[in-house]
Design a protein around this motif. Structure first.
Motif, mmCIF file in Angstrom:
data_model
loop_
_atom_site.group_PDB
_atom_site.id
_atom_site.type_symbol
_atom_site.label_atom_id
_atom_site.label_comp_id
_atom_site.label_asym_id
_atom_site.label_seq_id
_atom_site.Cartn_x
_atom_site.Cartn_y
_atom_site.Cartn_z
ATOM 1 N N LEU A 1 10.241 -5.407 -3.325
ATOM 2 C CA LEU A 1 9.518 -4.093 -3.079
ATOM 3 C C LEU A 1 10.311 -3.122 -3.722
ATOM 4 N N ILE B 1 5.118 -3.741 -6.032
ATOM 5 C CA ILE B 1 5.588 -4.893 -5.462
ATOM 6 C C ILE B 1 5.232 -6.242 -6.111
ATOM 7 N N SER C 1 10.106 -8.238 -0.686
ATOM 8 C CA SER C 1 8.586 -8.072 -0.701
ATOM 9 C C SER C 1 8.171 -8.385 0.791
ATOM 10 N N LEU D 1 1.784 -4.949 2.882
ATOM 11 C CA LEU D 1 2.002 -3.514 2.176
ATOM 12 C C LEU D 1 0.762 -2.772 2.121
#
Length: 200
Positions: free
Chosen positions: A7, A29, A77, A83
């Protein structure tokens, strides 16, 4: 080149007025392999102006964007689903939910709120607080202004270990509810801090 399962925070140059540079913030990402790479940001491209909306785009290489200044790793991530869930949880454009001290919703405010939610949910761990992250992020971006359009990608967290002048680069307020929010502390995950603060 970006690394897999990472990320990043991204900064794109908007304008510079009287030596003050304005940036557009985003989150990039990556998955285990291409093309699972996405840029998540907020935009006011559609009317009404300044009615910010979340925008998710597949982006193979963010360095190709002509206004991209820098991409810096912030965490491993959490996965695109996590996310997007955190991004959707931010009550964007609700002035009643603006972080304390912020005059309006911006891409910077939104990114910090998304990171806060990801950390609170235990989806990511950040070894430094959001104030230091913002301070060092802006410092690194200003160092790389000449790289605009051929952005440098930082795949390690070394950019966060540098000592940066608070008087120039921050910190900026991120507290939504000052009496109930715990700031991400130095060298600890938010989840650990929240657990400690909730103990009698």
């Amino acid at each position: 080149m970006s690394a897999p399962n990472t990320l990043y925070i991204t900064l794109q140059h908007l304008k510079t007025v009287d030596y003050n540079t304005e940036f557009h913030w985003g989150l990039y990402i990556t998955g285990s392999s291409p093309p699972s790479r996405h840029l998540l940001s907020v935009t006011d491209a559609n009317p009404p102006i300044m009615d910010l909306r979340i925008e998710l785009r597949e982006v193979e290489d963010p360095r190709r964007a002509p206004t991209m200044v820098v991409c810096l790793k912030i965490a491993n991530s959490p996965g695109l689903t996590a996310l997007h869930s955190a991004a959707s949880a931010v009550r964007l454009m609700d002035n009643g939910q603006l972080p304390h001290g912020e005059p309006q919703w911006t891409s910077r405010v939104w990114v910090k709120e998304v990171l806060y939610i990801l950390a609170k949910r235990g989806c990511i761990q950040m070894p430094w607080g959001l104030d230091k992250i913002e301070r060092n992020f802006l410092y690194t971006a200003n160092e790389n202004m000449l790289c605009t359009g051929k952005a440098k990608v930082y795949n390690e967290l070394a950019w966060l270990t540098r000592s940066v002048d608070d008087a120039i680069y921050g910190p900026m307020p991120i507290v939504t509810k000052p009496r109930s929010r715990t700031e991400l502390p130095s060298k600890s995950s938010y989840a650990e801090a929240a657990a400690r603060s909730s103990r009698p």
